[in-house]
Design an enzyme around this catalytic site. Sequence first.
Site, mmCIF file in Angstrom:
data_model
loop_
_atom_site.group_PDB
_atom_site.id
_atom_site.type_symbol
_atom_site.label_atom_id
_atom_site.label_comp_id
_atom_site.label_asym_id
_atom_site.label_seq_id
_atom_site.Cartn_x
_atom_site.Cartn_y
_atom_site.Cartn_z
ATOM 1 C CB ILE A 160 6.216 -3.532 6.596
ATOM 2 C CG1 ILE A 160 5.926 -2.333 7.522
ATOM 3 C CG2 ILE A 160 7.064 -3.117 5.418
ATOM 4 C CD1 ILE A 160 7.197 -1.730 8.140
ATOM 5 C CB SER A 161 0.533 -2.110 6.102
ATOM 6 O OG SER A 161 -0.064 -3.363 6.288
ATOM 7 C CD GLN A 162 -0.230 2.967 0.644
ATOM 8 O OE1 GLN A 162 -1.165 2.172 0.540
ATOM 9 N NE2 GLN A 162 -0.132 4.050 -0.097
#
Length: 235
Positions: A64-66
């Site tokens: 899950i991206s920053q």
Amino acid sequence: MQKDTYKHQGMRRQLVDEIFQMGIQNEEVLDAILAVPRHFFMDSAFLQHAYQNKAFAIGEGQTISQPYTVAYQTELLELDTLLENKSISILEIGTGSGYQTAILAYMLKHKKANITSIEFYKNLHQKAQTTLNILSNYSGKFDFQSIDLVLGDGSQGFSKNAPYDRILVTAATPDVSQSMKNWLEQLKTGGKLVVPVGNRKSQVMCRYTKKDEKTIELERFDAFRFVPLLGENGF
């Protein structure tokens, strides 16, 4: 059952303040980060880290991206320039946890928009579907009926729902690839493609604007590091 408490909301406010200080200025993007409970999209083992400005593993070698990265890509899409009385079509390459999908849906909730999000891994596709359903049932603020979650090869795009006003790619993409050609072909005239371009180790965020069938405008922005694009035309 997941809940979105005052504590979670306060943590999101701090996160929004942080990414604002990092340069994200678009109020609609910041409002979406504030509204969407990121902890719904993460494994319970990481709940205490949900509002840290970091990427976290979600399985299958994916993340899950920053939050800053999510906000950065979303800001480049310039969704606020899309007309409210016009039917809008969005393609997301790489559903992952579904968090970015939820951000897009929240931002487009007052527009006639359809979001197609394609995921390579079956278990991530199914988990994202479940999470979005849970969030929709939990809060009336979220209506995800306009989202079409697809299991497939995003490197080929998704011609069935084309053409698209915006295409967002959440995976590192080779700078010369068939996938880029596929996406640009599925983009409407005037549409924008936001994609991290480079090799497996580092990429530059790029925005392509399709001026007409023969003219593509390219803008280059900051450096990032994403997981590699999967599928026939990936790495």
